[in-house]
Design a protein around this motif. Sequence first.
Motif, PDB file in Angstrom:
ATOM      1  N   VAL A 138      -0.994 -26.766  16.984  1.00 56.41           N
ATOM      2  CA  VAL A 138      -1.255 -25.355  17.227  1.00 56.41           C
ATOM      3  C   VAL A 138      -2.057 -24.844  16.034  1.00 56.41           C
ATOM      4  N   GLY A 139      -3.072 -24.046  16.299  1.00 55.80           N
ATOM      5  CA  GLY A 139      -3.912 -23.512  15.221  1.00 55.80           C
ATOM      6  C   GLY A 139      -3.106 -22.693  14.224  1.00 55.80           C
ATOM      7  N   ARG A 140      -3.580 -22.658  12.989  1.00 54.42           N
ATOM      8  CA  ARG A 140      -2.869 -21.962  11.908  1.00 54.42           C
ATOM      9  C   ARG A 140      -2.615 -20.497  12.247  1.00 54.42           C
ATOM     10  N   ASP A 141      -3.630 -19.790  12.709  1.00 56.76           N
ATOM     11  CA  ASP A 141      -3.463 -18.363  12.994  1.00 56.76           C
ATOM     12  C   ASP A 141      -2.449 -18.128  14.103  1.00 56.76           C
ATOM     13  N   LEU A 142      -2.504 -18.930  15.144  1.00 59.01           N
ATOM     14  CA  LEU A 142      -1.542 -18.779  16.233  1.00 59.01           C
ATOM     15  C   LEU A 142      -0.131 -19.143  15.777  1.00 59.01           C
ATOM     16  N   ALA A 143      -0.005 -20.165  14.931  1.00 60.77           N
ATOM     17  CA  ALA A 143       1.312 -20.550  14.414  1.00 60.77           C
ATOM     18  C   ALA A 143       1.897 -19.447  13.535  1.00 60.77           C
ATOM     19  N   VAL A 144       1.064 -18.814  12.704  1.00 62.04           N
ATOM     20  CA  VAL A 144       1.519 -17.691  11.876  1.00 62.04           C
ATOM     21  C   VAL A 144       1.953 -16.537  12.769  1.00 62.04           C
ATOM     22  N   PHE A 145       1.149 -16.234  13.780  1.00 63.26           N
ATOM     23  CA  PHE A 145       1.489 -15.149  14.703  1.00 63.26           C
ATOM     24  C   PHE A 145       2.806 -15.434  15.422  1.00 63.26           C
ATOM     25  N   ALA A 146       2.968 -16.655  15.932  1.00 64.51           N
ATOM     26  CA  ALA A 146       4.193 -17.024  16.657  1.00 64.51           C
ATOM     27  C   ALA A 146       5.417 -16.942  15.752  1.00 64.51           C
ATOM     28  N   ALA A 147       5.293 -17.432  14.516  1.00 64.12           N
ATOM     29  CA  ALA A 147       6.414 -17.352  13.566  1.00 64.12           C
ATOM     30  C   ALA A 147       6.717 -15.897  13.225  1.00 64.12           C
ATOM     31  N   GLY A 148       5.686 -15.079  13.099  1.00 58.25           N
ATOM     32  CA  GLY A 148       5.882 -13.662  12.815  1.00 58.25           C
ATOM     33  C   GLY A 148       6.581 -12.937  13.953  1.00 58.25           C
ATOM     34  N   VAL A 149       6.181 -13.245  15.174  1.00 53.81           N
ATOM     35  CA  VAL A 149       6.840 -12.634  16.337  1.00 53.81           C
ATOM     36  C   VAL A 149       8.306 -13.062  16.387  1.00 53.81           C
ATOM     37  N   LEU A 150       8.559 -14.335  16.158  1.00 55.61           N
ATOM     38  CA  LEU A 150       9.941 -14.815  16.133  1.00 55.61           C
ATOM     39  C   LEU A 150      10.733 -14.117  15.032  1.00 55.61           C
ATOM     40  N   ALA A 151      10.141 -13.967  13.865  1.00 61.43           N
ATOM     41  CA  ALA A 151      10.827 -13.373  12.704  1.00 61.43           C
ATOM     42  C   ALA A 151      11.341 -11.968  12.982  1.00 61.43           C
ATOM     43  N   VAL A 152      10.563 -11.182  13.716  1.00 64.23           N
ATOM     44  CA  VAL A 152      10.943  -9.786  13.946  1.00 64.23           C
ATOM     45  C   VAL A 152      11.537  -9.561  15.331  1.00 64.23           C
ATOM     46  N   SER A 153      11.680 -10.629  16.106  1.00 65.38           N
ATOM     47  CA  SER A 153      12.297 -10.463  17.418  1.00 65.38           C
ATOM     48  C   SER A 153      13.754 -10.039  17.238  1.00 65.38           C
ATOM     49  N   ASN A 154      14.252  -9.300  18.170  1.00 61.28           N
ATOM     50  CA  ASN A 154      15.610  -8.765  18.075  1.00 61.28           C
ATOM     51  C   ASN A 154      16.649  -9.873  17.911  1.00 61.28           C
ATOM     52  N   VAL A 155      16.548 -10.917  18.693  1.00 66.86           N
ATOM     53  CA  VAL A 155      17.547 -11.983  18.643  1.00 66.86           C
ATOM     54  C   VAL A 155      17.496 -12.707  17.299  1.00 66.86           C
ATOM     55  N   TYR A 156      16.305 -13.095  16.870  1.00 67.77           N
ATOM     56  CA  TYR A 156      16.218 -13.848  15.616  1.00 67.77           C
ATOM     57  C   TYR A 156      16.641 -12.983  14.438  1.00 67.77           C
ATOM     58  N   TRP A 157      16.171 -11.736  14.406  1.00 63.37           N
ATOM     59  CA  TRP A 157      16.526 -10.836  13.302  1.00 63.37           C
ATOM     60  C   TRP A 157      18.037 -10.644  13.244  1.00 63.37           C
ATOM     61  N   SER A 158      18.653 -10.412  14.394  1.00 65.76           N
ATOM     62  CA  SER A 158      20.109 -10.189  14.379  1.00 65.76           C
ATOM     63  C   SER A 158      20.845 -11.447  13.936  1.00 65.76           C
ATOM     64  N   ARG A 159      20.384 -12.610  14.337  1.00 69.31           N
ATOM     65  CA  ARG A 159      21.034 -13.852  13.920  1.00 69.31           C
ATOM     66  C   ARG A 159      20.833 -14.103  12.423  1.00 69.31           C
ATOM     67  N   ALA A 160      19.699 -13.676  11.885  1.00 67.21           N
ATOM     68  CA  ALA A 160      19.426 -13.877  10.458  1.00 67.21           C
ATOM     69  C   ALA A 160      20.143 -12.854   9.574  1.00 67.21           C
ATOM     70  N   SER A 161      20.748 -11.849  10.197  1.00 67.71           N
ATOM     71  CA  SER A 161      21.392 -10.816   9.384  1.00 67.71           C
ATOM     72  C   SER A 161      22.863 -10.614   9.734  1.00 67.71           C
ATOM     73  N   GLU A 162      23.393 -11.434  10.628  1.00 65.61           N
ATOM     74  CA  GLU A 162      24.780 -11.263  11.056  1.00 65.61           C
ATOM     75  C   GLU A 162      25.714 -12.239  10.346  1.00 65.61           C
ATOM     76  N   GLY A 163      26.988 -12.117  10.659  1.00 72.68           N
ATOM     77  CA  GLY A 163      28.001 -12.957  10.042  1.00 72.68           C
ATOM     78  C   GLY A 163      28.593 -13.970  11.000  1.00 72.68           C
ATOM     79  N   GLN A 164      27.753 -14.635  11.788  1.00 70.56           N
ATOM     80  CA  GLN A 164      28.230 -15.645  12.728  1.00 70.56           C
ATOM     81  C   GLN A 164      27.531 -16.984  12.466  1.00 70.56           C
ATOM     82  N   ALA A 165      27.827 -17.955  13.305  1.00 68.87           N
ATOM     83  CA  ALA A 165      27.341 -19.323  13.096  1.00 68.87           C
ATOM     84  C   ALA A 165      26.000 -19.623  13.767  1.00 68.87           C
ATOM     85  N   TYR A 166      25.418 -18.675  14.478  1.00 64.86           N
ATOM     86  CA  TYR A 166      24.253 -18.987  15.305  1.00 64.86           C
ATOM     87  C   TYR A 166      22.986 -19.321  14.526  1.00 64.86           C
TER      88      TYR A 166
END
Length: 178
Positions: A107-135
């Motif tokens: 996958v091209g660098r720009d698209l990979a950065v964009f995809a990782a950025g979208v994942l980073a701020v997505s509701n599910v990923y953000w909540s999992r990265a800031s919660e107190g569970q095992a997910y």
Amino acid sequence: NCRSRRRAASWTALACLWAAYLSFPDKEYVFDGVLFSSVIERLHDSWREALLNPRHLIFNSFIMSVRDFLALLGIEERAYSLIQKINATLGVLGLALYFLLLRRMNVGRDLAVFAAGVLAVSNVYWSRASEGQAYMMMAFWALAALYWAGSLIREETTLAAYGLILLVSGAILFHAAN
């Protein structure tokens, strides 16, 4: 020189994201996280029976070990907060692995950065990265196993096979859903 600037920008972006995850911890104290925390802090007499949860076999003991090690260093940390900090750290590392996995899949660098950025701020990923569970631990180990599987596909070595076995085992032992 362009490559080193891109690398510095990537590290800066990850550090800023880590700071954001740490600065905005999830305030939904969910049952599992509270229960895990009570076991990790040994708050009730039956904590030993709950230490090895069948769905998160080594999660509680791992967090307990990290907490105990920090206590030896003089750093007192509540278990729930520690889980959130570990999740924030693994969330950022997981995004780096996701980016590298996409790049490994051509996958091209720009698209990979964009995809990782979208994942980073997505509701599910953000909540999992800031919660107190095992997910987030579950997701991190799964991403690491996927990334390492590429190593085994590229070069079938015993070391690559053992590495994949270790990572898949970790993924499953931290959360049975893997």
